[in-house]
Write a protein that holds these residues in place. Sequence first.
Motif, mmCIF file in Angstrom:
data_model
loop_
_atom_site.group_PDB
_atom_site.id
_atom_site.type_symbol
_atom_site.label_atom_id
_atom_site.label_comp_id
_atom_site.label_asym_id
_atom_site.label_seq_id
_atom_site.Cartn_x
_atom_site.Cartn_y
_atom_site.Cartn_z
ATOM 1 N N GLU A 75 56.096 40.672 16.235
ATOM 2 C CA GLU A 75 57.013 40.373 17.340
ATOM 3 C C GLU A 75 56.635 41.258 18.520
ATOM 4 O OE1 GLU A 75 60.754 41.417 15.600
ATOM 5 O OE2 GLU A 75 61.113 39.356 14.954
ATOM 6 N N SER A 76 57.011 40.834 19.700
ATOM 7 C CA SER A 76 56.673 41.617 20.895
ATOM 8 C C SER A 76 57.770 42.640 21.206
ATOM 9 C CB SER A 76 56.438 40.692 22.087
ATOM 10 O OG SER A 76 57.608 39.917 22.312
ATOM 11 N N THR A 77 58.020 43.513 20.226
ATOM 12 C CA THR A 77 58.974 44.605 20.427
ATOM 13 C C THR A 77 58.247 45.927 20.196
ATOM 14 O OG1 THR A 77 59.684 44.699 18.115
ATOM 15 C CG2 THR A 77 60.892 43.180 19.575
ATOM 16 N N ARG A 78 58.781 46.980 20.757
ATOM 17 C CA ARG A 78 58.162 48.303 20.612
ATOM 18 C C ARG A 78 58.084 48.710 19.131
ATOM 19 N NH1 ARG A 78 58.032 52.541 24.656
ATOM 20 N NH2 ARG A 78 59.209 51.026 25.874
#
Length: 93
Positions: A75-78
Amino acid sequence: MVALSNGVTLLVTGPFQEQDLGLKCSHSKVGAVELLLNHCVEGSDEYVVVVMTAGVDTFTSGLFTRFDLTFLVVESTRNALGVYRQHAEYACG
């Protein structure tokens, strides 16, 4: 174990429950997958696909030695990118 009509066999260890995560050990299900893979003999036209939860649990046992190829879906999360970097570091040295 479920045999699907297209010749695929599906084996599910079950979803992780909230009580499986955190301080309590979730490795019982990972251990079941490792035992299965240790007893699999695949033919040249057979494949075993393992879908696992996010994290580096495969590196806390010998499970990672049973894989020929690993795909990471991120996912494009930190937080997810941090897990990806950790996984890639362990896998690639």
